[in-house]
Structure formats: structure tokens, C-alpha cells
Write an enzyme that holds these catalytic residues in place. Sequence first.
Site, short mmCIF file in Angstrom:
data_model
loop_
_atom_site.label_atom_id
_atom_site.label_comp_id
_atom_site.label_asym_id
_atom_site.label_seq_id
_atom_site.Cartn_x
_atom_site.Cartn_y
_atom_site.Cartn_z
N GLU A 108 0.83 -1.21 0.00
CA GLU A 108 0.00 0.00 0.00
C GLU A 108 0.86 1.25 0.00
OE1 GLU A 108 -2.55 -0.31 3.44
OE2 GLU A 108 -2.88 -2.43 3.04
N CYS A 121 3.45 8.35 1.63
CA CYS A 121 3.83 7.30 2.56
C CYS A 121 4.01 6.03 1.74
CB CYS A 121 2.72 7.13 3.60
SG CYS A 121 3.08 5.84 4.81
N CYS A 128 5.37 -7.46 7.15
CA CYS A 128 6.41 -7.00 8.08
C CYS A 128 6.71 -8.12 9.06
CB CYS A 128 5.92 -5.75 8.84
SG CYS A 128 7.17 -5.07 9.96
N CYS A 132 4.45 -6.20 15.68
CA CYS A 132 3.84 -5.34 16.70
C CYS A 132 2.34 -5.65 16.75
CB CYS A 132 4.08 -3.87 16.38
SG CYS A 132 5.84 -3.45 16.30
N CYS A 135 -0.57 -3.45 15.11
CA CYS A 135 -0.38 -3.01 13.72
C CYS A 135 -0.91 -4.08 12.76
CB CYS A 135 1.11 -2.79 13.48
SG CYS A 135 1.55 -2.54 11.76
N CYS A 359 -1.55 1.49 7.64
CA CYS A 359 -1.03 0.57 6.65
C CYS A 359 -1.32 -0.88 7.00
CB CYS A 359 0.46 0.79 6.46
SG CYS A 359 0.66 1.64 4.91
#
Length: 366
Positions: A108, A121, A128, A132, A135, A359
Site C-alpha cells: 500500500e 507514505c 512486516c 507489533c 499493527c 497501513c
Amino acid sequence: MSQQPGQLTFVAPRRAKPARHLADLPMAERRAAVVELGEKAFRADQLSRHYFTHLTTDVAQMSDLPEAAREKLSALFPPLLTPVKELSTDEGTTRKTLWRLFDGALVESVLMRYPDRVTMCVSSQAGCGMNCPFCATGQAGLTRNMSTAEIVEQVVIGARALAAGEVPGGPGRVSNIVFMGMGEPLANYKQVIGAVRRLVDPAPEGLGMSARGVTVSTVGLVPAIGKLADEGLPVTLALSLHAPDDELRDTLVPINTRWKVAEVLDAAWAYAAKTKRRVSIEYALIKDINDQEWRADLLGKMVKNKLVHVNLIPLNPTPGSKWTASRPEDERAFVRRLQFHGVPVTVRDTRGREIDGACGQLAATE
């Protein structure tokens, strides 16, 4: 592939790589690639001008190239990003795009136009590995690293839309880049540095942006922060801290089990000393989790009198998540405590909330 709680993934799964693109290469390698395709080296300068200055990959529009050369040289412009979905808000001045990469991976990017600037951005990984828990991207796990050109292409497509006047406000240009999309930028170090160089190298070698307009975020990969300080690129370092105490940060930002708050902050201050750039401390305010006044006091004591700015982020909640934004009164109290310590602080504009601006939210719905 989702991850177990606290699990970290530093090495991206091995997958096929996207085809080589002009933007993957520094100028000397572009010239070598053009010669390899049977053309004179100076054609690389022409291609660079078309891509980085005129923002085109359509060889049919490159009238300064002989027709016979165009087809051969089109090999340096393989398609990298295919739009899957685009959402806009703020009367069209905030646009979020979900892209499909050549292998089906989803990433994105967001374009945000303000009266005085345009910020993009961008993503640096598909997924990822930093895990976390609050997120959306972190919960999806790491699919793969993005190539330098895949990162750059997000910006070029945004720049093209602005130049063509497709974003309300008339023709414009991208002024700021934040590596705060999907992924941990410093876990894809080589490709991210290549992309930053393409962004800041003077035209036609690159887009000719100011390095001061580029922000690279990290959850705190300490050795990579040191390496970034030595690159000679005065980009802003944004440290995703989210908690000032190790006990909570171990849970919110699992990399903290590897490098503790004190070590991460020391690396950030060393970065500031070397680059003379103010470090941005990113802190997502999460209701009843990290928004207590005593934590604001602790943070204030840790960062006061440093070259720093604290950016508080009202959490953009993800569907089905127990994590949500702080109450307005708790947010205000947190700001007041930081100001009491003389720490510069702002609360981030929550643009894009109604279009799943955080995101990973858009990819998660596909």
C-alpha cells in the site's frame, strides 16, 4: 503467514525477484545495462530523463530514441505495480492505493496533499516481520522484501498523477516521503538505501528531492541505525517507540526484547549528533495501555534537551482489534506532561482514517 506472539522475522522468505528496472540501478550500472542491450551508453541518460524528469515509462513517447532502440530499451521498464483498489478522502487530496506486485504480493501507499506540501507514505516490504500486535501489517507477517524500483515506482506514480493535475489543487510535485507504509525499512536496508538515493540524486540520475524531505522509520534496529548514520544521507530518522519502559515495550514492540529502550535511544542520539537532524519519536497513543501520565513523564525525562520531536499518533484501530485510540482527555494530558518537560510535541493529523489509512488495513481486506 501470520506469526506467533513476539516472534521476529529478520530474513525475508526467498521468492522470485521482480525483473530488473532502470530505477534499481545507479547511473553507471544503467549505462552498462543499456550497452548490454546493444545500445550506446548515453541512451541511459535519455532513459533516466524520461523516467525521473518526465515520469514516463512509455517508450512510444520517447521521441529522442530511434524506433529500433525503443523496443530493446523497454526491457528496463518492466511493469512493477498494478493497482488493485484506490480509495480517496479529504475531497480527493488523500489517496490510498493497494498495489499488486508481479508475484501477487500486496502493498500500500498513501498520497496526502496539504496546502504547503505533498507527502507520500511508501511501503518497503510486503508485510512486516516485526510483529507489533497493534499493527495490521505486523499481524500479517512478512511476505518478502520489495526491490528498490518497486519502492521508487510508488513515488513516481504519485508524482505522475500530481504533474497531470489528477489530484485536486492543480499540478504539483511530491515534496516529502515517509517510509512508514508496510514493512520495517531497516530490515530491507540495501533496497531502501537504493530507493532513498534514487529519490534524492539530482535529475536525471534521480528525482532530485531534498534528503531533508525524506523520513525513514524504524522500530529500533540498532546496528542498522548506526549504518544509516554513516551513509551521508541527512534523512530524518523516525523511531517507533510507543512505550518508554522496557516492560511494556517488550510486548508492544517485540524488537525491544533484542535492543532495549536505552540502547535504541542512544542509537537515535548518535544519529542526531552525526547528521545534525532532529529525531522524530513516534508514539501511538493506545487507550489504557501506554497513555498514562506517568509514562508521559518518563518519556519526557528521557528525551528532554535532545535534538528530538515527539509525534503522538492517535491509534487508527484495525477491525476486530482490542486496541483503540486514547480518550481525548488522556491525549491532552499526555501532551501537557511532555510540554512540562520542554519537549516539542505534536499530535499527528489522522488523515485517511475513513479509508483504512493505517497501513496493512486495505491489504488485510483482500
